[in-house]
Design a protein around this motif. Structure first.
Motif, short mmCIF file in Angstrom:
data_model
loop_
_atom_site.label_atom_id
_atom_site.label_comp_id
_atom_site.label_asym_id
_atom_site.label_seq_id
_atom_site.Cartn_x
_atom_site.Cartn_y
_atom_site.Cartn_z
N PHE A 1 50.71 -106.54 -9.87
CA PHE A 1 51.03 -105.28 -10.53
C PHE A 1 52.52 -105.05 -10.70
CE2 PHE A 1 46.77 -103.94 -8.53
CZ PHE A 1 46.08 -104.48 -9.59
N PHE B 1 47.26 -107.31 -19.76
CA PHE B 1 45.90 -107.39 -19.23
C PHE B 1 45.44 -108.84 -19.10
CE2 PHE B 1 45.38 -102.91 -20.93
CZ PHE B 1 45.45 -102.34 -19.67
N ILE C 1 37.70 -108.64 -21.26
CA ILE C 1 38.25 -107.47 -20.58
C ILE C 1 39.45 -106.93 -21.34
CG2 ILE C 1 39.43 -106.72 -18.48
CD1 ILE C 1 37.51 -108.53 -16.92
N LEU D 1 39.37 -103.27 -23.02
CA LEU D 1 40.35 -102.30 -22.55
C LEU D 1 41.19 -101.80 -23.72
CD1 LEU D 1 41.76 -103.55 -19.13
CD2 LEU D 1 40.33 -101.57 -19.58
N LEU E 1 39.02 -99.37 -25.41
CA LEU E 1 38.73 -98.21 -24.57
C LEU E 1 39.90 -97.23 -24.52
CD1 LEU E 1 36.72 -97.07 -22.25
CD2 LEU E 1 38.27 -98.23 -20.69
N LEU E 2 41.09 -97.80 -24.45
CA LEU E 2 42.26 -96.95 -24.27
C LEU E 2 42.74 -96.44 -25.62
CD1 LEU E 2 44.16 -99.13 -21.67
CD2 LEU E 2 42.78 -97.11 -21.24
N ILE F 1 50.58 -95.16 -20.16
CA ILE F 1 50.78 -96.30 -19.26
C ILE F 1 52.19 -96.85 -19.42
CG2 ILE F 1 50.07 -98.66 -18.75
CD1 ILE F 1 47.25 -97.91 -19.57
N ARG G 1 54.65 -94.47 -17.94
CA ARG G 1 54.62 -94.48 -16.48
C ARG G 1 55.32 -95.72 -15.92
NH1 ARG G 1 49.65 -92.48 -14.56
NH2 ARG G 1 48.81 -93.82 -16.17
N GLU H 1 46.27 -99.99 -8.12
CA GLU H 1 46.21 -100.40 -9.52
C GLU H 1 46.38 -99.19 -10.43
OE1 GLU H 1 42.74 -102.74 -10.37
OE2 GLU H 1 43.12 -102.78 -12.51
N ALA H 2 45.73 -98.08 -10.04
CA ALA H 2 45.81 -96.87 -10.86
C ALA H 2 47.22 -96.30 -10.90
CB ALA H 2 44.83 -95.82 -10.33
N PHE I 1 48.56 -98.44 -13.75
CA PHE I 1 47.92 -98.42 -15.08
C PHE I 1 47.15 -97.14 -15.38
CE2 PHE I 1 48.22 -102.99 -14.06
CZ PHE I 1 49.04 -103.36 -15.10
N GLY I 2 47.04 -96.23 -14.42
CA GLY I 2 46.24 -95.03 -14.65
C GLY I 2 44.78 -95.30 -14.34
N LYS J 1 41.99 -94.50 -15.97
CA LYS J 1 41.09 -94.91 -17.05
C LYS J 1 41.09 -96.44 -17.20
CE LYS J 1 39.76 -93.53 -21.66
NZ LYS J 1 40.14 -92.82 -22.88
N ALA J 2 42.27 -97.02 -17.28
CA ALA J 2 42.36 -98.47 -17.42
C ALA J 2 41.83 -99.17 -16.17
CB ALA J 2 43.81 -98.89 -17.68
N GLY K 1 38.03 -98.86 -16.02
CA GLY K 1 37.53 -99.71 -17.10
C GLY K 1 37.58 -101.17 -16.73
N ARG K 2 38.74 -101.64 -16.28
CA ARG K 2 38.89 -103.06 -15.95
C ARG K 2 37.92 -103.48 -14.86
NH1 ARG K 2 40.77 -106.85 -12.90
NH2 ARG K 2 41.25 -105.44 -11.19
N ILE L 1 34.12 -103.42 -16.08
CA ILE L 1 33.79 -104.55 -16.96
C ILE L 1 33.74 -105.83 -16.14
CG2 ILE L 1 34.43 -105.86 -19.02
CD1 ILE L 1 36.01 -103.40 -19.94
N ALA L 2 34.74 -106.00 -15.25
CA ALA L 2 34.78 -107.22 -14.43
C ALA L 2 33.56 -107.31 -13.53
CB ALA L 2 36.06 -107.25 -13.59
N TYR M 1 30.55 -108.19 -15.70
CA TYR M 1 30.71 -109.54 -16.24
C TYR M 1 30.43 -110.60 -15.17
CZ TYR M 1 32.69 -113.48 -18.71
OH TYR M 1 32.85 -114.69 -19.30
#
Lengths: 183, 162
Positions: free
Chosen positions: A104, A121, A161, A165, A168-169, A177, A180, B129-130, B133-134, B136-137, B140-141, B144-145, B148
């Motif tokens: 990250f 991503f 993914i 994403l 989605l976003l 994002i 931030r 992580e949030a 990236f927030g 929502k992302a 979502g990630r 889906i993962a 999957y």
């Protein structure tokens, strides 16, 4: 550049849990000699097997860490970087070392240098599940079919993914994002 | 030693020699890094091998098979995916663990789901992580993962079975 992150002290203290287990195993051995002996045999076999395949993998990790400078490459990963940018992002993740949460802060640096969110991503995805040293280790321990199929599926998966994403976003989420991460 | 291991040793020793001929100091750094990361993983590694030793000796193969075996069905997928999503087991520890379970009754698809969720889904690290990236992302990630990973498990099972 994030190499200095490895500040966690290497110490004998972290072996405490193991000591307890070893004492426990001795007790088990005294009361159930047959099962105890089997435990030692299984443990011994697995340690030997792992010692055989681990040294080259960790040396490879060290080589990547020292010779692949992430900073230089990240400059070519912007919105218009196209296929090359996609490839580099995945390669950067795949050549990495360390747990996902170490990715990250690196993603943050990449974004600051203009890497597109999609590539971020992909990088996170590749880092999470496509690391080459891990693949080698998986190949040795679980067999070629298992490891290669999982690797190929992961490759597809990180595109899925990144694609979803992206859908989605909303563009306002993306701006958030980026804002931030740039703060 | 199996041939692929020998090839691996050959390649790595070759790379080290090239590295050494180019830059001795960096090569020293490489060796120190390799040793440190190995030493760091060693306690967790030995602990898990020991625990798995107890597991495979004291829990009958049948029981392992019932919960995470080839025929464990939905429950097997659920257990392996949840363990994978929630725990923070390093890959270098997870592979020997999966191997020992596979040798003792666990199913291929279940182990592939376990490894896939372990690597791609991080419930414990989601807040971190949030913060980058927030939510929502992040949600979502991870979602889906997670789903999957079942596809991965199915396909790996199909290919290994052929």
């Amino acid at each position: 550049m994030k190499n200095s992150k490895n500040t966690k002290k290497v110490s004998w203290k972290s072996f405490n849990g193991l000591n307890v287990l070893i004492i426990f195993s001795v007790v088990v051995f005294l009361f159930f000699p047959r099962e105890g002996a089997r435990v030692y045999r299984v443990v011994g076999q697995n340690i030997l097997f792992m010692l055989e395949i681990i040294p080259p993998i960790f040396l490879l990790l060290g080589l990547f860490d020292v010779w692949v400078s992430r900073e230089k490459v990240t400059q070519h990963l912007g919105d218009r970087s196209g296929l090359k940018g996609t490839g580099i992002s995945i390669a950067l993740g795949a050549l990495a070392a360390g747990p996902l949460y170490a990715a990250f802060p690196i993603a943050e640096v990449m974004l600051r240098k203009g890497t597109s969110l999609r590539n971020i991503f992909l990088f996170i995805g590749a880092w999470s599940t496509m690391k080459i040293p891990m693949l080698l280790f998986e190949l040795q321990s679980l067999g070629a079919r298992f490891a290669l199929t999982r690797y190929a599926m992961s490759f597809l998966g990180i595109f899925c993914i990144a694609f979803f994403l992206d859908k989605l976003l909303l563009s306002e989420d993306k701006q958030n994002i980026i804002k931030r991460l740039k703060e | 030693m199996d041939p692929s291991t020998l090839i691996l040793y050959g390649v790595v020793i070759g790379c080290l020699l090239i590295s050494f001929s180019k830059d001795r100091k960096k090569t020293r750094e490489v060796l120190i890094k390799a040793w440190k990361s190995f030493f760091m993983i060693l306690p967790a590694f030995l602990t898990v091998i020991f625990i798995m030793g107890f597991v495979v000796v004291f829990i009958p193969e049948k029981t392992i098979a019932v919960y995470i075996g080839e025929r464990s069905g939905f429950i097997g997928y659920l257990i392996s995916s949840l363990v994978g999503a929630i725990t923070l087991i390093p890959g270098f520890v997870a592979f020997p663990m999966a191997k020992m379970l596979l040798d003792n009754g666990a199913g291929i698809a279940q182990m592939a789901v376990f490894i896939s969720t372990l690597m791609m889904v991080g419930v414990v690290t989601a807040p971190l992580e949030a913060s980058f990236f927030g939510w929502k992302a992040t949600i979502g990630r991870n979602l889906i993962a997670y789903f999957y990973s079942f596809v991965v498990g199915y396909v790996v099972w199909m290919v290994v079975r052929i």
